[in-house]
Write a protein that holds these residues in place. Sequence first.
Motif, mmCIF file in Angstrom:
data_model
loop_
_atom_site.group_PDB
_atom_site.id
_atom_site.type_symbol
_atom_site.label_atom_id
_atom_site.label_comp_id
_atom_site.label_asym_id
_atom_site.label_seq_id
_atom_site.Cartn_x
_atom_site.Cartn_y
_atom_site.Cartn_z
ATOM 1 N N ILE A 102 4.969 3.135 -10.283
ATOM 2 C CA ILE A 102 3.711 3.543 -9.660
ATOM 3 C C ILE A 102 3.707 5.046 -9.375
ATOM 4 O O ILE A 102 3.081 5.513 -8.423
ATOM 5 C CB ILE A 102 3.431 2.742 -8.365
ATOM 6 C CG1 ILE A 102 4.574 2.886 -7.359
ATOM 7 C CG2 ILE A 102 3.185 1.273 -8.682
ATOM 8 C CD1 ILE A 102 4.253 2.304 -5.990
ATOM 9 N N GLN A 103 4.415 5.806 -10.210
ATOM 10 C CA GLN A 103 4.394 7.261 -10.039
ATOM 11 C C GLN A 103 2.962 7.771 -10.129
ATOM 12 O O GLN A 103 2.559 8.637 -9.365
ATOM 13 C CB GLN A 103 5.280 7.925 -11.091
ATOM 14 C CG GLN A 103 5.437 9.430 -10.874
ATOM 15 C CD GLN A 103 6.549 10.013 -11.725
ATOM 16 O OE1 GLN A 103 7.186 9.320 -12.509
ATOM 17 N NE2 GLN A 103 6.804 11.298 -11.551
ATOM 18 N N VAL A 106 0.837 -1.197 0.000
ATOM 19 C CA VAL A 106 0.000 0.000 0.000
ATOM 20 C C VAL A 106 0.869 1.244 0.000
ATOM 21 O O VAL A 106 1.860 1.327 0.730
ATOM 22 C CB VAL A 106 -0.942 0.046 1.227
ATOM 23 C CG1 VAL A 106 -1.848 1.279 1.169
ATOM 24 C CG2 VAL A 106 -1.780 -1.223 1.330
ATOM 25 N N LYS A 107 0.484 2.223 -0.828
ATOM 26 C CA LYS A 107 1.114 3.536 -0.810
ATOM 27 C C LYS A 107 0.050 4.605 -1.027
ATOM 28 O O LYS A 107 -0.737 4.527 -1.979
ATOM 29 C CB LYS A 107 2.196 3.652 -1.885
ATOM 30 C CG LYS A 107 2.897 5.018 -1.868
ATOM 31 C CD LYS A 107 4.035 5.106 -2.870
ATOM 32 C CE LYS A 107 4.699 6.501 -2.786
ATOM 33 N NZ LYS A 107 5.815 6.640 -3.739
ATOM 34 N N ASN A 108 0.045 5.592 -0.149
ATOM 35 C CA ASN A 108 -0.851 6.745 -0.278
ATOM 36 C C ASN A 108 -2.283 6.335 -0.614
ATOM 37 O O ASN A 108 -2.915 6.885 -1.526
ATOM 38 C CB ASN A 108 -0.323 7.714 -1.334
ATOM 39 C CG ASN A 108 0.932 8.426 -0.863
ATOM 40 O OD1 ASN A 108 1.294 8.369 0.307
ATOM 41 N ND2 ASN A 108 1.615 9.090 -1.774
ATOM 42 N N LEU A 130 3.938 -1.772 -15.907
ATOM 43 C CA LEU A 130 4.984 -2.795 -15.816
ATOM 44 C C LEU A 130 6.139 -2.351 -16.710
ATOM 45 O O LEU A 130 6.042 -2.404 -17.934
ATOM 46 C CB LEU A 130 4.454 -4.154 -16.263
ATOM 47 C CG LEU A 130 5.479 -5.296 -16.290
ATOM 48 C CD1 LEU A 130 6.054 -5.556 -14.901
ATOM 49 C CD2 LEU A 130 4.861 -6.570 -16.866
ATOM 50 N N GLU A 131 7.240 -1.901 -16.088
ATOM 51 C CA GLU A 131 8.381 -1.411 -16.869
ATOM 52 C C GLU A 131 9.309 -2.534 -17.311
ATOM 53 O O GLU A 131 9.805 -2.523 -18.431
ATOM 54 C CB GLU A 131 9.172 -0.365 -16.069
ATOM 55 C CG GLU A 131 8.504 0.981 -16.004
ATOM 56 C CD GLU A 131 9.486 2.113 -15.688
ATOM 57 O OE1 GLU A 131 10.697 1.843 -15.547
ATOM 58 O OE2 GLU A 131 9.023 3.256 -15.575
ATOM 59 N N ASN A 132 9.554 -3.480 -16.404
ATOM 60 C CA ASN A 132 10.500 -4.545 -16.738
ATOM 61 C C ASN A 132 10.168 -5.823 -15.976
ATOM 62 O O ASN A 132 9.561 -5.787 -14.893
ATOM 63 C CB ASN A 132 11.939 -4.137 -16.371
ATOM 64 C CG ASN A 132 12.499 -3.085 -17.295
ATOM 65 O OD1 ASN A 132 12.620 -3.290 -18.494
ATOM 66 N ND2 ASN A 132 12.831 -1.922 -16.735
ATOM 67 N N TYR A 185 8.404 2.852 -7.178
ATOM 68 C CA TYR A 185 8.395 1.528 -7.806
ATOM 69 C C TYR A 185 7.843 0.469 -6.858
ATOM 70 O O TYR A 185 8.111 0.489 -5.654
ATOM 71 C CB TYR A 185 9.804 1.138 -8.267
ATOM 72 C CG TYR A 185 10.226 1.868 -9.520
ATOM 73 C CD1 TYR A 185 9.962 1.336 -10.781
ATOM 74 C CD2 TYR A 185 10.853 3.112 -9.437
ATOM 75 C CE1 TYR A 185 10.328 2.020 -11.935
ATOM 76 C CE2 TYR A 185 11.224 3.805 -10.580
ATOM 77 C CZ TYR A 185 10.955 3.251 -11.827
ATOM 78 O OH TYR A 185 11.308 3.937 -12.966
ATOM 79 N N LEU A 186 7.092 -0.439 -7.447
ATOM 80 C CA LEU A 186 6.655 -1.643 -6.762
ATOM 81 C C LEU A 186 7.450 -2.809 -7.343
ATOM 82 O O LEU A 186 7.455 -3.021 -8.563
ATOM 83 C CB LEU A 186 5.155 -1.881 -6.988
ATOM 84 C CG LEU A 186 4.614 -3.271 -6.615
ATOM 85 C CD1 LEU A 186 4.670 -3.490 -5.105
ATOM 86 C CD2 LEU A 186 3.173 -3.442 -7.136
#
Length: 399
Positions: A213-214, A90-92, A221-223, A199-200
């Motif tokens: 997750i900016q 969880v973030k913000n 999904l970047e990589n 990032y997650l």
Amino acid sequence: MALSCDKNDDADYEFVQVASPQLMSKTAFRSSVEITMPQTIEKAGKIYAYKNYIFVSDVNKGVHIINNTNPESPKAIKYINIPGNEDISVKNDFLYADSATDLVVFDISDINSVALVERLEDVFNVYNHNIPIEADVVDYAKIDYETDIVLGWTLTTERRKKSDERFIDIAINDGANTTAESATGTGGSLARFQIVDNYLYTVGNYEMGIFNIQNLAEPILENTQYAGWNIETMFQAEGYLYLGSTNGMYIFNLVNPALPEYVSEFIHWEGCDPVVVDGNYAYVTIRGGNVCGQLESVLEVIDITDKSTPTLAKRYELDNPYGLGVKDNTLFICDGTSGLKLYNKADPLNLSMTKVFEDIQSKDVIPLENVLLMIGGDTLYQYNYLEDGVELISAFSLK
């Protein structure tokens, strides 16, 4: 009537543990997320803390939300049905959860009106890391990857013809630490998800997923990259990721957060293996016996002063260890049926046990700023910190 007693026939067969997939159609699977009133937990899994809430996973089924405003009397308030779920972060006020092959995102800013806001499909290779470790053979042939989702596995003993192919081709791929007062929550040592800044990071059996997750409501999904072998857990500390596997610990740096760089690995005997890090030392519990590997169960203290060359500094015997955590000079170890054990770690090379809480089942801990959370069996325990240990605040039944 003649019966065949050909012993050579028996020699061609053996009894093996067969993992058969529990299937759901993708259509039904992706429409089955539901937020409901509190439910009875069937099989308690991992714990996670965020603000005044505790999240408890119901293995492969969903997440229970507990209001912990009053630790003496926690109260279950919501249940999120998420088939195929194992981990969350969880973030913000945005909650990220795996749902078999998918990543789902929930807005929990209003806990009384939790809402699903995003789903990234086919970003996890769930078919590998959820296979029972006891399995000798996996019935992949029963899966139609175009239409089915694997929610879990049923293990049976079957008599089958002997084969040189024992077990699995795990290359099948159907698709592509902070405190509770901060904007990011805190998981236990058994977690596979970690949030670091924007990032997650997620890990499966051998693969790491890196999500940007900016934009919290719309992760990207970047990589994906190779992470190691038989990865079970992930811990982050001071710009590094530490991955616990059945055979050792892998270290990655986050100099480039979008593409973690392999630094080194520390190899130990086979065993179930979470890791936490504090300063120049990593603490790794290795559970032996049963399906986990060797007979011995130990705590290994690993010197990581030089991240490129982690070295074993000390080993301590344990009985049946699972998760662990650190706060100040205390190391908390969940030693399974032997209870919760507290060690003074002022000198990591000379740990001394200061307290043991026996007659309880202990699985994982989260040492928060003002309270220690522990889960074991079907109970969520909370403890106040004392100068010389901890004292029980409450024991909340999850059943």
